[in-house]
Each structure stands twice: as C-alpha cells, then as structure tokens.
Scaffold this motif. Sequence first.
Motif, mmCIF file in Angstrom:
data_model
loop_
_atom_site.group_PDB
_atom_site.id
_atom_site.type_symbol
_atom_site.label_atom_id
_atom_site.label_comp_id
_atom_site.label_asym_id
_atom_site.label_seq_id
_atom_site.Cartn_x
_atom_site.Cartn_y
_atom_site.Cartn_z
ATOM 1 N N GLY A 52 0.793 -1.223 0.000
ATOM 2 C CA GLY A 52 0.000 0.000 0.000
ATOM 3 C C GLY A 52 0.815 1.257 0.000
ATOM 4 N N GLN A 53 1.958 1.230 0.691
ATOM 5 C CA GLN A 53 2.703 2.473 0.826
ATOM 6 C C GLN A 53 3.586 2.743 -0.391
ATOM 7 N N GLU A 54 3.743 1.742 -1.239
ATOM 8 C CA GLU A 54 4.391 2.012 -2.515
ATOM 9 C C GLU A 54 3.612 1.313 -3.626
ATOM 10 N N SER A 55 3.919 1.677 -4.863
ATOM 11 C CA SER A 55 3.278 1.042 -6.013
ATOM 12 C C SER A 55 3.751 -0.408 -6.089
ATOM 13 N N ALA A 56 3.023 -1.222 -6.852
ATOM 14 C CA ALA A 56 3.403 -2.624 -7.043
ATOM 15 C C ALA A 56 4.818 -2.723 -7.617
ATOM 16 N N ASP A 57 5.145 -1.864 -8.557
ATOM 17 C CA ASP A 57 6.470 -1.923 -9.199
ATOM 18 C C ASP A 57 7.591 -1.598 -8.209
ATOM 19 N N HIS A 58 7.357 -0.564 -7.390
ATOM 20 C CA HIS A 58 8.363 -0.167 -6.399
ATOM 21 C C HIS A 58 8.581 -1.296 -5.382
ATOM 22 N N LEU A 59 7.487 -1.910 -4.955
ATOM 23 C CA LEU A 59 7.579 -3.009 -3.987
ATOM 24 C C LEU A 59 8.345 -4.195 -4.585
ATOM 25 N N LEU A 60 8.037 -4.531 -5.830
ATOM 26 C CA LEU A 60 8.732 -5.652 -6.488
ATOM 27 C C LEU A 60 10.227 -5.363 -6.621
ATOM 28 N N HIS A 61 10.548 -4.124 -6.923
ATOM 29 C CA HIS A 61 11.946 -3.716 -7.062
ATOM 30 C C HIS A 61 12.678 -3.901 -5.724
ATOM 31 N N PHE A 62 12.032 -3.453 -4.648
ATOM 32 C CA PHE A 62 12.615 -3.588 -3.312
ATOM 33 C C PHE A 62 12.816 -5.067 -2.958
ATOM 34 N N ILE A 63 11.796 -5.873 -3.172
ATOM 35 C CA ILE A 63 11.885 -7.296 -2.827
ATOM 36 C C ILE A 63 12.986 -7.973 -3.647
ATOM 37 N N GLY A 64 13.101 -7.576 -4.906
ATOM 38 C CA GLY A 64 14.165 -8.108 -5.768
ATOM 39 C C GLY A 64 15.540 -7.753 -5.221
ATOM 40 N N ASP A 65 15.689 -6.505 -4.759
ATOM 41 C CA ASP A 65 16.985 -6.072 -4.222
ATOM 42 C C ASP A 65 17.309 -6.760 -2.893
ATOM 43 N N VAL A 66 16.297 -7.040 -2.087
ATOM 44 C CA VAL A 66 16.543 -7.737 -0.810
ATOM 45 C C VAL A 66 17.017 -9.169 -1.089
ATOM 46 N N ASP A 67 16.398 -9.794 -2.088
ATOM 47 C CA ASP A 67 16.902 -11.070 -2.591
ATOM 48 C C ASP A 67 17.040 -12.150 -1.501
ATOM 49 N N ARG A 68 15.935 -12.433 -0.829
ATOM 50 C CA ARG A 68 15.906 -13.517 0.155
ATOM 51 C C ARG A 68 14.700 -14.405 -0.162
ATOM 52 N N ASP A 69 14.839 -15.720 0.080
ATOM 53 C CA ASP A 69 13.767 -16.628 -0.342
ATOM 54 C C ASP A 69 12.646 -16.776 0.691
ATOM 55 N N ASN A 70 12.729 -16.016 1.795
ATOM 56 C CA ASN A 70 11.627 -16.070 2.774
ATOM 57 C C ASN A 70 10.899 -14.724 2.894
ATOM 58 N N LEU A 71 10.955 -13.938 1.824
ATOM 59 C CA LEU A 71 10.262 -12.645 1.796
ATOM 60 C C LEU A 71 9.092 -12.700 0.819
ATOM 61 N N PHE A 72 7.887 -12.445 1.346
ATOM 62 C CA PHE A 72 6.675 -12.511 0.534
ATOM 63 C C PHE A 72 5.798 -11.285 0.814
ATOM 64 N N ILE A 73 4.549 -11.323 0.340
ATOM 65 C CA ILE A 73 3.674 -10.154 0.433
ATOM 66 C C ILE A 73 2.375 -10.499 1.153
ATOM 67 N N ASN A 74 1.958 -9.595 2.065
ATOM 68 C CA ASN A 74 0.586 -9.604 2.564
ATOM 69 C C ASN A 74 -0.151 -8.526 1.775
ATOM 70 N N PHE A 75 -1.111 -8.946 0.958
ATOM 71 C CA PHE A 75 -1.778 -7.997 0.064
ATOM 72 C C PHE A 75 -2.999 -7.385 0.732
ATOM 73 N N ASP A 76 -2.998 -6.052 0.795
ATOM 74 C CA ASP A 76 -4.152 -5.328 1.341
ATOM 75 C C ASP A 76 -4.685 -4.395 0.247
ATOM 76 N N PRO A 77 -5.814 -4.780 -0.380
ATOM 77 C CA PRO A 77 -6.298 -4.012 -1.539
ATOM 78 C C PRO A 77 -6.741 -2.601 -1.150
ATOM 79 N N ALA A 78 -7.282 -2.465 0.061
ATOM 80 C CA ALA A 78 -7.782 -1.149 0.470
ATOM 81 C C ALA A 78 -6.638 -0.151 0.623
ATOM 82 N N ASN A 79 -5.468 -0.630 1.061
ATOM 83 C CA ASN A 79 -4.344 0.295 1.227
ATOM 84 C C ASN A 79 -3.957 0.956 -0.086
ATOM 85 N N MET A 80 -4.022 0.191 -1.185
ATOM 86 C CA MET A 80 -3.658 0.767 -2.486
ATOM 87 C C MET A 80 -4.562 1.974 -2.780
ATOM 88 N N ILE A 81 -5.835 1.845 -2.364
ATOM 89 C CA ILE A 81 -6.810 2.924 -2.576
ATOM 90 C C ILE A 81 -6.607 4.043 -1.556
#
Length: 281
Positions: free
Chosen positions: A153-182
């Motif tokens: 929610g606090q960043e766009s999907a692309d920004h979040l994916l970029h961050f997760i890619g840079d962290v590069d750990r296999d135990n990092l996932f997403i809790n999706f909250d649709p209302a936060n995006m809005i």
Amino acid sequence: MSKWPIGVFASVDDGLGVHLDVVQELGIPTLHLHCPSPENRTEDAAKAFVSRAAEIGTEASCVFSGFAGETYESIQRTAETVGLVPESLRDERCALFRTTSDFAKWIGCDVVALHIGFVPDPSTDSYKDLIAKTQSLLDYVKDNGQNLHLETGQESADHLLHFIGDVDRDNLFINFDPANMILYGTGDPIEALKKVGHLVRSIHCKDATWAAEDVRGTGWGAEVPLGEGDVGMETYLRTLKELGYEGPLTIEREIAHDRERQKADIGAAVALLTELREKIG
Ligand code: MG
C-alpha cells in the motif's frame, strides 16, 4: 485447513484489530495477530495466548509487528513514523522486530508481517541501508523457521517488487491489502494484485473509497465496511482464485474508536465473504 478460511485482524492488548472476545463471539477460526506490546512478548504471555486461542477455537496464521510512535493520522505523518523507514529509529525497531519474531515462534506461528514504511528512492543511502537491515532481519526470521510478509500500500506494485528483488531472500513474501492501495492512492488494487500475485502468501479483506482526484496520493481515501468501497470484493476474490491463493481471508476493520460498529461491520464482512466463497467456490 480448508480453502479460504475466514480470519480477522486481532490483538491481545492495545494493538490493531479486534479483541479476542469478538473473535470468540463471531466464531472466527484464524487470526492475524497484532503483536503484543514489547513488555508482553514473553514465553508466558505466548503460552497464555495459545491456551486462550485453543479455548475459543482459533489460531494465528500470522503475527504482525507494530511500533510505538507509529501514526496513521495523515499520509505525511505515516511516511515519517511507520515501519523501518524512519532512519533515527531503524536500529531500535529492527531489534524490536526480532522480539516479534520470537513471540511468533513461541506461539507456533511461521509467518511474521510488517508495514516496512515508505520505501525510499533506490538511489539513496537510506535505501541501501534499509536493504541491508531487511536482509539481516530475514536471516533472523529464517532461523526461527519463518517467512516475512510485507504489507502492501505504501508504494506502487512496481516499487515493492523492485525492493523485494533487491533484498533477494527466499523467505520474503507479500501480505496484500487491496484497500491500502486505494487509501494511499498507490494504484488500482486488482492490477497491483495481478503484478505481485506470485509473491502473495496472505491477504487482508479491507475496503476503501478513493480520495478525490486532486488530492490522491497526498490525502487519505476513506476506509469503509467490506463490500461498500471501490475494491470490488467479488473481483478481488476471483483474482485470488486465478492466482491459486487458498489461504485465509483475513478481515481488517480499523475503527477502534467505535467497538460496537467494528464488531457489526466484521460480522457483516464474515457473511459477505461466506456468500462469495460459496458462489466462487
Ligand atoms: Mg492491512
């Protein structure tokens, strides 16, 4: 556990979500537990929670971290106060997050979650430091046998994916909250869900209406009862089904100032999700 069990965001002391008596009254089988305040993150408190949860027929599928001093009073104040992003608090909060992970381990929960905050621009030193500290947390969490889910929610999907890619750990996932995006104005939730869906391991069922066009991204949208906002719950659940998501549907309704209405809204949300679950199958 069967597919799409209903859940609710709950807490044992002054955290977010409902109290356990509401969980009991509504007969809700799974929880996202807001971590108790630091002085209550003890093995004894963990045992007490486990026995109370068993008594009322529920269990935590995820433990959410929270920090004293976080405020959601405006988007600006959220950016300044929430998660691991505020630099002056980062080390202290990383240490506190480790105690959240320990508490989760003591209650037998293999998922911890976090609002990391407004991730800074990737070209900054602050971003590089955040990456290093997040990696260190993920290694700690892994030693506790856990995955970490970042709330959206606090960043766009692309920004979040970029961050997760840079962290590069296999135990990092997403809790999706649709209302936060809005609420934050960071993007269409269904489009975002399709983009990050391969990393979504838990979700919130929360609804909201967009802020007016001219203040979107700087002024809050409005959180509303489930089914009354702009998410589109049926489309949301159908999209989750397409992505193969089978975990809990965890209701979040943050109106702690009106506990009676909160309980009523959550009861209505349980009915709506039960009906949609039947329909979509
Ligand atoms: Mg949420």
